[in-house]
Design an enzyme around this catalytic site. Structure first.
Site, short mmCIF file in Angstrom:
data_model
loop_
_atom_site.label_atom_id
_atom_site.label_comp_id
_atom_site.label_asym_id
_atom_site.label_seq_id
_atom_site.Cartn_x
_atom_site.Cartn_y
_atom_site.Cartn_z
N ARG A 122 36.65 56.41 36.37
CA ARG A 122 36.54 55.17 37.23
C ARG A 122 36.97 55.68 38.58
O ARG A 122 38.06 55.82 38.93
CB ARG A 122 37.23 53.93 36.54
CG ARG A 122 37.28 53.00 37.38
CD ARG A 122 38.12 51.53 36.76
NE ARG A 122 37.03 51.12 35.90
CZ ARG A 122 37.09 49.79 35.35
NH1 ARG A 122 38.26 48.95 35.69
NH2 ARG A 122 36.28 49.31 34.35
N HIS A 149 27.93 49.90 36.55
CA HIS A 149 29.05 49.73 35.31
C HIS A 149 28.30 49.77 34.02
O HIS A 149 28.14 48.87 33.16
CB HIS A 149 29.80 48.48 35.43
CG HIS A 149 31.14 48.56 34.69
ND1 HIS A 149 31.63 49.54 33.84
CD2 HIS A 149 32.14 47.59 34.54
CE1 HIS A 149 32.53 49.22 33.21
NE2 HIS A 149 33.18 47.94 33.64
N GLN A 152 29.75 48.82 30.46
CA GLN A 152 29.72 47.27 30.40
C GLN A 152 28.22 46.68 29.95
O GLN A 152 28.21 46.02 29.11
CB GLN A 152 30.01 46.68 31.89
CG GLN A 152 30.09 45.26 31.64
CD GLN A 152 31.30 44.70 30.76
OE1 GLN A 152 32.38 44.97 30.82
NE2 GLN A 152 30.86 43.80 29.90
N ASP A 243 30.32 37.26 37.43
CA ASP A 243 31.46 38.37 37.72
C ASP A 243 32.00 37.86 39.07
O ASP A 243 31.65 37.00 39.73
CB ASP A 243 30.62 39.74 37.94
CG ASP A 243 31.71 40.66 38.12
OD1 ASP A 243 32.78 40.51 37.69
OD2 ASP A 243 31.60 41.83 38.49
N CYS A 287 32.06 40.03 32.18
CA CYS A 287 32.37 41.18 31.95
C CYS A 287 34.03 41.35 31.92
O CYS A 287 34.84 41.91 31.29
CB CYS A 287 31.96 42.08 32.77
SG CYS A 287 32.71 41.90 34.89
N ARG A 315 32.69 46.59 23.95
CA ARG A 315 32.72 47.66 24.85
C ARG A 315 33.33 48.81 23.86
O ARG A 315 32.86 49.78 24.08
CB ARG A 315 34.08 47.55 25.62
CG ARG A 315 33.89 46.55 27.01
CD ARG A 315 32.57 46.89 27.84
NE ARG A 315 32.94 48.15 28.27
CZ ARG A 315 33.99 48.22 29.47
NH1 ARG A 315 34.29 47.48 30.44
NH2 ARG A 315 34.16 49.48 30.12
N1 CP Z 1 35.09 44.80 32.23
C1 CP Z 1 35.96 45.81 32.60
O1 CP Z 1 35.83 47.05 32.97
O2 CP Z 1 37.26 45.48 32.49
P1 CP Z 1 38.58 46.29 32.97
O3 CP Z 1 38.17 46.47 34.63
O4 CP Z 1 39.63 45.53 32.60
O5 CP Z 1 38.16 47.70 32.53
N1 NVA Z 2 32.45 43.99 39.78
C1 NVA Z 2 34.10 44.34 39.50
C2 NVA Z 2 33.73 44.40 37.90
C3 NVA Z 2 35.35 44.83 36.89
C4 NVA Z 2 35.02 45.08 35.68
C5 NVA Z 2 34.67 45.29 40.10
O1 NVA Z 2 34.08 46.12 40.34
O2 NVA Z 2 35.77 45.10 40.50
#
Ligand code: CP
Ligand code: NVA
Length: 330
Positions: A122, A149, A152, A243, A287, A315
């Site tokens: 990440r 993502h 997701q 989101d 998400c 997930r």
């Molecule tokens: N939806 C998602 O990726 O959540 P987190 O940021 O908690 O991993």
């Molecule tokens: N769009 C959000 C998604 C978190 C899971 C971010 O990138 O923070």
């Protein structure tokens, strides 16, 4: 990455061979062909139905999770899901540092590949995860970056398929910021025949490259991908997805985003608009993490039409399916 070029990537040529090998990495949704998305979803559904049949399938495998940003769902669903199948999962928190700061991105990759069978990363920048994958002989999974993502989106497809029985022809609306989650959802819809309507404010639309890639891929599956600034475009959609209005890494944009998204807050009126002309009320998706009272109100996220915790559970199943395919174990 293998010697063979990655087939996917936004804007990459669309491979014609439906029997293409499963890709080495999942950096973005378009690394997968439509048939491969279906294979992952089928495996995920099998795992959800009876995970005991997968016991031990990752025994002896080591997975490194390399995170520049916080996480609840991604971290725990990977650690628990892969751990239950016997993998050793090591979470490496970069502790506020970015890949490439303490040592080069290449050196991270060249070290970690010596110890692990899979890397789940990440990161802030899509360019960084692409560079990492370029140097890594271990498969790399994008666990969120600024552009996409995909884990997701796989879970979201599974959730939609469970809720509605099919993906092809389903009408889904995404309302809010044209961000990473929106991008992967657009590409996922294009790969699976979903009709996706995206409503964003001007200036916060999805990336042009993603829009055009999604539209091109949609032609091959019968999907449609529409982008609008008009909320009335969501009328008659079976699910409404939203989101955060400010993603991780965007705190410097707080001021320019203030007040821009208010008219897109998903409340009971928005859900009623989506439900117009449908036999059953539209479902709600997010998400998570949700910013209650901002992009969604409590009555919707906690209401009977909410699918958010199903998405969160999925997930785990979607990622198990993905990892088994990436490692060639199924
Ligand atoms: N939806 C998602 O990726 O959540 P987190 O940021 O908690 O991993
Ligand atoms: N769009 C959000 C998604 C978190 C899971 C971010 O990138 O923070």
């Amino acid at each position: 990455m293998t010697a063979m070029a990655q087939t996917g990537g936004v804007g990459a040529p669309i491979a014609i061979d439906a029997r293409a090998r499963f890709p080495q990495d999942l950096l973005g949704m378009t690394d997968l062909m439509p048939e491969q998305v279906a294979e992952v979803l089928d495996l995920a559904a099998e795992h959800k139905k009876d995970r005991s049949q997968f016991t031990g399938s990752l025994a002896g495998k080591s997975v490194v999770m390399l995170f520049e940003k916080p996480s609840l769902r991604t971290r725990l669903s990977f650690e628990i899901g892969l751990g239950q199948l016997g993998a050793q999962v090591v979470f490496y928190d970069l502790g506020g540092k970015k890949l490439g700061e303490r040592e080069s991105v290449k050196d991270y990759a060249k070290n970690i590949e010596r110890w692990s069978d899979l890397v789940v990363a990440r990161v802030f920048s899509n360019a960084v995860i692409s560079e990492f994958a370029e140097h890594s002989s271990a498969p790399v999974v994008n666990a969120l970056c600024d552009l996409e993502h995909p884990c997701q989106a796989l879970a979201d497809l599974l959730t939609l398929r469970e809720a509605f029985g099919t993906l092809k022809g389903l009408k889904v609306a995404y309302v809010g910021d044209g961000n990473n989650v929106c991008h992967s959802l657009m590409l996922a819809a294009a790969l699976t025949g979903v009709h996706l309507t995206v409503v964003t404010p001007r200036g916060f639309q999805p990336s042009y490259a993603v829009i055009s890639d999604a539209m091109k891929r949609a032609e091959r599956t019968g999907a449609t991908v529409r982008v609008s600034e008009d909320m009335s475009a969501i009328r008659g959609h079976a699910a409404v997805y939203t989101d955060a209005w400010l993603s991780m890494g965007q705190t410097h944009q707080q001021a320019i985003r203030d007040g821009v998204f208010e008219h897109l807050r998903v409340d009971e009126d928005v859900m009623a608009l989506a439900s117009e002309g449908l036999d059953t009320p539209a479902r709600f998706m997010h998400c998570l993490p949700a910013h209650r009272g901002e992009e969604v109100v409590d009555a919707v996220i906690d209401g009977p039409g909410s699918l958010v915790y199903e998405q969160a559970e999925n997930r785990l199943h979607a990622q198990v399916g993905l990892v088994l395919k990436l490692l060639g174990l199924r």
